[in-house]
Design a protein around this motif. Sequence first.
Motif, PDB file in Angstrom:
ATOM      1  N   UNK A   1       0.836  -1.216   0.000  1.00 11.69           N
ATOM      2  CA  UNK A   1       0.000   0.000   0.000  1.00 11.69           C
ATOM      3  C   UNK A   1       0.865   1.257   0.000  1.00 11.69           C
ATOM      4  N   UNK A   2       2.054   1.172   0.590  1.00  9.55           N
ATOM      5  CA  UNK A   2       2.922   2.350   0.660  1.00  9.55           C
ATOM      6  C   UNK A   2       3.489   2.723  -0.709  1.00  9.55           C
ATOM      7  N   UNK A   3       3.448   1.802  -1.662  1.00  8.04           N
ATOM      8  CA  UNK A   3       4.010   2.056  -2.988  1.00  8.04           C
ATOM      9  C   UNK A   3       2.952   2.375  -4.040  1.00  8.04           C
TER      10      UNK A   3
ATOM     11  N   UNK B   1      -2.573  -1.684  -8.092  1.00  2.00           N
ATOM     12  CA  UNK B   1      -2.266  -2.673  -7.060  1.00  2.00           C
ATOM     13  C   UNK B   1      -2.628  -4.045  -7.615  1.00  2.00           C
ATOM     14  N   UNK B   2      -1.684  -5.003  -7.560  1.00  2.00           N
ATOM     15  CA  UNK B   2      -1.969  -6.305  -8.148  1.00  2.00           C
ATOM     16  C   UNK B   2      -1.966  -6.208  -9.663  1.00  2.00           C
TER      17      UNK B   2
END
Length: 434
Positions: A28-30, A303-304
């Motif tokens: 999540x931080x990226x 994400x993903x």
Amino acid sequence: MLRVPFVALCAMFLGVTAARSFEPNYDEAKIPQYQLPDTLASSDGASITSSQQWESVGRPATLKLFQDHVYGVSPDPVQQNVTVQGKVVSRKDDALGGRAIRRDIDVTVTHNNASLTMQMLVYTPASSQGPVPTFLGLNFQGNHSVDPDPAIRIPDSWMRNRNNGTTDGNRAIEAGRGVAADRWPIETIVGRGYGLATIYYGDIDPDQDDGFQNGIHGLFADWNASADPQTRWGSIAGWAFGLSRALDFLETDAQVDARNVIVIGHSRLGKTALWAGATDPRFAMVISNDSGCGGAALSRRAFGETVGRINQSFPHWFNDRFQDYNENESALPVDQHQLLALIAPRPLCVASATEDRWADPHGEFLSCVHASPVYRLYGVSGIGLASDSVDMPSPEQPLQYGHISYHLRIGKHDLAEYDWLRYLDFADKHLMKR
């Protein structure tokens, strides 16, 4: 000897290299910084403040953006003189030990004297005294896979080779009977007073990059030739078109309450269910199960699975313009919360799974949150109660307060009994009382 053009070889090499080098982000931080398009802003920047404005201005503009940039434009069935007819091929009045009536129906779509037939399997409660609310969904492995009864026909449409003994090349075989029954708890569904109608998705369009020569695309070859090649429909839009034609037939079926047909889909067919619900307001409720990128998950989170990766793996699912946003999600004029908003004010279920990080559960939940303001224009709540200040729920703690339901199931990418029980609860709340 087969000769492959040098350019094609280069493309194949680059595709394999890209597939090997892709590393999904699960941190999540990226997640890149992003700003979502404002669902309640019109094209001239003015705010949409009423359901009437949304219906007349916001909704048509948003739908067109998704047609032009993501899923593609489908032929208008009225303008194209499309007709739909159904023929009951077989009927069993004591299916499931006497609990259900099962019918095997050929639904034939005709255009310009050419036709395509979908085999639809329909179960309704044997005890019902009238038409019942009905779930309509596409299946992956053929109608024979949802129930092991040997009387159910095996499809002869093209099928992905599964390398598990259930297919022979690209054809379904006897060994596939009942292999997907866990995803379709028919006894539970009819026991709750609902019907179930399902179609093998390959009956509508083959899930391969065939240049749109076969299936529903092939039926409209003349229309395809005149359409803008950048914006004409992809396979998701084709499967959604087939769902709407199935609904055309169900509107004539005395055993189905056509005012309360619930469209449901898992994975790529969850994307399809969302697009079917967005484009066809006749669907009374819409269910997206683990639909991920191109479905309920916000694209801008990357994400993903990303837009670039999904287009690389399945270029036929979307329109050609969607390729412009490969690893360039911030340039998209829409994001998936707006797709969910197109379903307002109808009940909507979105579900994720804890082990399905590829589909970005948090991004699917956030889409529900950001779609909710459109629901409030109609005087109903979305994911929350009076506002959208709601946190991501813990696993198997469903949020079903408003007209948007969200739950996070423990487990993998699948359509499980737990999911169905939540969908049945939500349908009880919103449809049975009608």
